[in-house]
Write a protein that holds these residues in place. Sequence first.
Motif, PDB file in Angstrom:
ATOM      1  N   VAL A  50     -20.082  47.154 -53.759  1.00 24.49           N
ATOM      2  CA  VAL A  50     -20.086  48.535 -53.567  1.00 24.49           C
ATOM      3  C   VAL A  50     -19.422  48.852 -52.334  1.00 24.49           C
ATOM      4  CG1 VAL A  50     -22.300  48.789 -52.540  1.00 24.49           C
ATOM      5  CG2 VAL A  50     -21.200  50.726 -53.746  1.00 24.49           C
ATOM      6  N   THR A  51     -18.561  49.648 -51.921  1.00 25.73           N
ATOM      7  CA  THR A  51     -17.661  49.753 -50.909  1.00 25.73           C
ATOM      8  C   THR A  51     -17.708  51.558 -50.482  1.00 25.73           C
ATOM      9  OG1 THR A  51     -15.917  48.341 -51.653  1.00 25.73           O
ATOM     10  CG2 THR A  51     -15.357  49.992 -49.917  1.00 25.73           C
ATOM     11  N   PHE A  52     -18.184  51.533 -49.113  1.00 28.08           N
ATOM     12  CA  PHE A  52     -18.250  52.942 -48.407  1.00 28.08           C
ATOM     13  C   PHE A  52     -17.301  52.983 -47.622  1.00 28.08           C
ATOM     14  CE2 PHE A  52     -22.497  51.955 -50.289  1.00 28.08           C
ATOM     15  CZ  PHE A  52     -22.942  53.300 -50.866  1.00 28.08           C
ATOM     16  N   ASP A  53     -16.310  53.898 -47.451  1.00 24.70           N
ATOM     17  CA  ASP A  53     -15.160  54.283 -46.764  1.00 24.70           C
ATOM     18  C   ASP A  53     -15.380  55.245 -45.897  1.00 24.70           C
ATOM     19  OD1 ASP A  53     -13.621  52.523 -48.566  1.00 24.70           O
ATOM     20  OD2 ASP A  53     -13.559  53.972 -49.839  1.00 24.70           O
ATOM     21  N   ASN A  54     -14.807  54.897 -44.713  1.00 22.79           N
ATOM     22  CA  ASN A  54     -14.542  55.896 -43.632  1.00 22.79           C
ATOM     23  C   ASN A  54     -15.908  56.119 -43.020  1.00 22.79           C
ATOM     24  OD1 ASN A  54     -11.976  56.434 -44.145  1.00 22.79           O
ATOM     25  ND2 ASN A  54     -12.456  57.661 -45.977  1.00 22.79           N
TER      26      ASN A  54
END
Length: 90
Positions: A50-54
């Motif tokens: 899972v990727t969380f950006d910014n």
Amino acid sequence: MILWLVSNPKVTSAGARFTIEKLTEENQIDETFAKQEKETSNQEVNKGDVTFDNLKYGKYRITEVKAPEGYVIDTNEYPFEIKEDGKGVI
């Protein structure tokens, strides 16, 4: 930020859902940050990621809000911090 679930290296954890909330210096929820919620990937190349950006520098906490099929949800909240050198601390 990429999160990996590690429970059994032979089993992927696609389908888990997590939220990330930003915390203030007093470890309270920062109401100015829009809470992010994402589900782990079910794509073969990055299954279980899972990727969380910014995410900017600061304190956060991640919480599992839905467990993958066949798993029990982990209701613990895990604080972590993103430091200026780009390294996260859990």
